[in-house]
Design a protein around this motif. Sequence first.
Motif, PDB file in Angstrom:
ATOM      1  N   ILE A 137      46.340  30.496  36.210  1.00  0.00           N
ATOM      2  CA  ILE A 137      45.514  30.550  37.416  1.00  0.00           C
ATOM      3  C   ILE A 137      44.036  30.784  37.122  1.00  0.00           C
ATOM      4  O   ILE A 137      43.209  30.586  37.997  1.00  0.00           O
ATOM      5  CB  ILE A 137      46.018  31.658  38.370  1.00  0.00           C
ATOM      6  CG1 ILE A 137      45.950  33.022  37.693  1.00  0.00           C
ATOM      7  CG2 ILE A 137      47.402  31.346  38.871  1.00  0.00           C
ATOM      8  CD1 ILE A 137      46.193  34.172  38.618  1.00  0.00           C
ATOM      9  N   CYS A 138      43.715  31.191  35.901  1.00  0.00           N
ATOM     10  CA  CYS A 138      42.332  31.533  35.585  1.00  0.00           C
ATOM     11  C   CYS A 138      41.926  30.960  34.220  1.00  0.00           C
ATOM     12  O   CYS A 138      41.858  31.685  33.232  1.00  0.00           O
ATOM     13  CB  CYS A 138      42.169  33.047  35.615  1.00  0.00           C
ATOM     14  SG  CYS A 138      40.469  33.575  35.550  1.00  0.00           S
ATOM     15  N   PRO A 139      41.645  29.658  34.163  1.00  0.00           N
ATOM     16  CA  PRO A 139      41.210  29.082  32.893  1.00  0.00           C
ATOM     17  C   PRO A 139      39.867  29.663  32.441  1.00  0.00           C
ATOM     18  O   PRO A 139      39.092  30.173  33.249  1.00  0.00           O
ATOM     19  CB  PRO A 139      41.072  27.588  33.201  1.00  0.00           C
ATOM     20  CG  PRO A 139      41.663  27.370  34.527  1.00  0.00           C
ATOM     21  CD  PRO A 139      41.750  28.683  35.220  1.00  0.00           C
ATOM     22  N   ARG A 140      39.585  29.555  31.173  1.00  0.00           N
ATOM     23  CA  ARG A 140      38.330  30.094  30.632  1.00  0.00           C
ATOM     24  C   ARG A 140      37.122  29.445  31.283  1.00  0.00           C
ATOM     25  O   ARG A 140      36.114  30.104  31.516  1.00  0.00           O
ATOM     26  CB  ARG A 140      38.274  29.872  29.124  1.00  0.00           C
ATOM     27  CG  ARG A 140      39.275  30.673  28.350  1.00  0.00           C
ATOM     28  CD  ARG A 140      39.280  30.300  26.890  1.00  0.00           C
ATOM     29  NE  ARG A 140      39.643  28.899  26.744  1.00  0.00           N
ATOM     30  CZ  ARG A 140      39.325  28.147  25.707  1.00  0.00           C
ATOM     31  NH1 ARG A 140      38.636  28.645  24.713  1.00  0.00           N
ATOM     32  NH2 ARG A 140      39.705  26.891  25.638  1.00  0.00           N
ATOM     33  N   ILE A 150      41.769  42.166  26.744  1.00  0.00           N
ATOM     34  CA  ILE A 150      42.735  41.523  27.641  1.00  0.00           C
ATOM     35  C   ILE A 150      42.363  41.742  29.103  1.00  0.00           C
ATOM     36  O   ILE A 150      42.580  40.887  29.947  1.00  0.00           O
ATOM     37  CB  ILE A 150      44.186  41.980  27.347  1.00  0.00           C
ATOM     38  CG1 ILE A 150      45.174  40.984  27.951  1.00  0.00           C
ATOM     39  CG2 ILE A 150      44.442  43.393  27.837  1.00  0.00           C
ATOM     40  CD1 ILE A 150      46.561  41.098  27.432  1.00  0.00           C
ATOM     41  N   GLN A 151      41.737  42.875  29.405  1.00  0.00           N
ATOM     42  CA  GLN A 151      41.317  43.110  30.779  1.00  0.00           C
ATOM     43  C   GLN A 151      40.116  42.250  31.159  1.00  0.00           C
ATOM     44  O   GLN A 151      39.959  41.870  32.314  1.00  0.00           O
ATOM     45  CB  GLN A 151      41.019  44.596  30.984  1.00  0.00           C
ATOM     46  CG  GLN A 151      42.264  45.445  30.917  1.00  0.00           C
ATOM     47  CD  GLN A 151      41.977  46.918  30.806  1.00  0.00           C
ATOM     48  OE1 GLN A 151      40.867  47.373  31.055  1.00  0.00           O
ATOM     49  NE2 GLN A 151      42.977  47.692  30.418  1.00  0.00           N
ATOM     50  N   PRO A 188      39.690  39.332  34.791  1.00  0.00           N
ATOM     51  CA  PRO A 188      39.323  40.522  35.559  1.00  0.00           C
ATOM     52  C   PRO A 188      39.867  40.522  36.984  1.00  0.00           C
ATOM     53  O   PRO A 188      39.847  41.556  37.652  1.00  0.00           O
ATOM     54  CB  PRO A 188      37.790  40.479  35.558  1.00  0.00           C
ATOM     55  CG  PRO A 188      37.433  39.064  35.321  1.00  0.00           C
ATOM     56  CD  PRO A 188      38.534  38.487  34.489  1.00  0.00           C
ATOM     57  N   TYR A 189      40.391  39.398  37.438  1.00  0.00           N
ATOM     58  CA  TYR A 189      40.892  39.319  38.809  1.00  0.00           C
ATOM     59  C   TYR A 189      42.215  40.059  38.986  1.00  0.00           C
ATOM     60  O   TYR A 189      42.614  40.337  40.114  1.00  0.00           O
ATOM     61  CB  TYR A 189      41.041  37.856  39.235  1.00  0.00           C
ATOM     62  CG  TYR A 189      39.741  37.099  39.134  1.00  0.00           C
ATOM     63  CD1 TYR A 189      38.636  37.487  39.873  1.00  0.00           C
ATOM     64  CD2 TYR A 189      39.611  36.026  38.273  1.00  0.00           C
ATOM     65  CE1 TYR A 189      37.436  36.816  39.777  1.00  0.00           C
ATOM     66  CE2 TYR A 189      38.419  35.345  38.169  1.00  0.00           C
ATOM     67  CZ  TYR A 189      37.333  35.740  38.923  1.00  0.00           C
ATOM     68  OH  TYR A 189      36.141  35.077  38.813  1.00  0.00           O
ATOM     69  N   VAL A 190      42.910  40.353  37.899  1.00  0.00           N
ATOM     70  CA  VAL A 190      44.166  41.091  38.011  1.00  0.00           C
ATOM     71  C   VAL A 190      44.009  42.542  37.555  1.00  0.00           C
ATOM     72  O   VAL A 190      44.992  43.262  37.453  1.00  0.00           O
ATOM     73  CB  VAL A 190      45.301  40.397  37.224  1.00  0.00           C
ATOM     74  CG1 VAL A 190      45.613  39.046  37.813  1.00  0.00           C
ATOM     75  CG2 VAL A 190      44.973  40.293  35.751  1.00  0.00           C
ATOM     76  N   SER A 197      43.096  46.509  37.672  1.00  0.00           N
ATOM     77  CA  SER A 197      43.270  47.540  38.695  1.00  0.00           C
ATOM     78  C   SER A 197      42.603  48.829  38.223  1.00  0.00           C
ATOM     79  O   SER A 197      42.111  48.917  37.098  1.00  0.00           O
ATOM     80  CB  SER A 197      44.757  47.786  38.952  1.00  0.00           C
ATOM     81  OG  SER A 197      45.347  48.388  37.819  1.00  0.00           O
ATOM     82  N   GLY A 198      42.618  49.823  39.073  1.00  0.00           N
ATOM     83  CA  GLY A 198      42.067  51.119  38.695  1.00  0.00           C
ATOM     84  C   GLY A 198      42.810  51.744  37.531  1.00  0.00           C
ATOM     85  O   GLY A 198      42.230  52.452  36.714  1.00  0.00           O
ATOM     86  N   GLY A 199      44.105  51.447  37.424  1.00  0.00           N
ATOM     87  CA  GLY A 199      44.881  51.951  36.297  1.00  0.00           C
ATOM     88  C   GLY A 199      44.399  51.405  34.968  1.00  0.00           C
ATOM     89  O   GLY A 199      44.469  52.086  33.943  1.00  0.00           O
ATOM     90  N   ASP A 200      43.892  50.172  34.980  1.00  0.00           N
ATOM     91  CA  ASP A 200      43.350  49.593  33.744  1.00  0.00           C
ATOM     92  C   ASP A 200      42.104  50.344  33.288  1.00  0.00           C
ATOM     93  O   ASP A 200      41.894  50.552  32.094  1.00  0.00           O
ATOM     94  CB  ASP A 200      43.011  48.114  33.952  1.00  0.00           C
ATOM     95  CG  ASP A 200      44.247  47.266  34.157  1.00  0.00           C
ATOM     96  OD1 ASP A 200      45.294  47.615  33.579  1.00  0.00           O
ATOM     97  OD2 ASP A 200      44.179  46.266  34.877  1.00  0.00           O
TER      98      ASP A 200
END
Length: 199
Positions: free
Chosen positions: A22-25, A82-83, A87-89, A91-94
């Motif tokens: 869903i998120c190509p470079r 990896i984050q 970046p669209y996936v 979260s605050g946990g990351d």
Amino acid sequence: AILLDVWERYNDIDVLYTDYGICPRSVLVHNRAPKYLYSIYFANGYRFWSTLLCIVNGAAAIGMVVDVPGSTLVCWFMAIQIQMRNPYVASGGDIVHRVMLFFLILAPKGTLPSFYNRPRKKNNGLHSLTALAPVCQLLIIYFCAHAHKTGYSWRMSGDASREALENIYYFRTRVGDLLLNSSIGFMRASTFAVLKWQF
């Protein structure tokens, strides 16, 4: 926890971290990404490259368990990479994950428990500060999470748990569906139980 994070991301590697997902470079680099967004995942958009980097991250996580020097630094670096790849996936946990790994980098060698190592060095002021920082970080997160629970649905009607489950329908599992279809009294009791146990 790091190995679980790597495994969870690996399960979605084609969809989230390759050019065929869903998120190509090209979308990130040319259209949407801030200028400071760089990741070694951008070097190649194929599954092989992303899998190789996940293996490096997993090996570094195992290295942390057995107290291999530098493994914490590698885990922190790979978590950022990896984050930043998607970046669209994130979260605050990351963000908490990255901050906690950074604090672990600052911890002096031999003071953290691992599989082969018991803490053997006495803590001085800097070591105590290094140990106190992540605790303070978690306390701030915990306090702020409770401080926002002041609305009518939290304090009066008790409908916050039901509303939360209704609003996350895309991520809701079968257990969430089961809870949502349970009695209204149970959902209200669970809302007030969260308030009681959290603070």
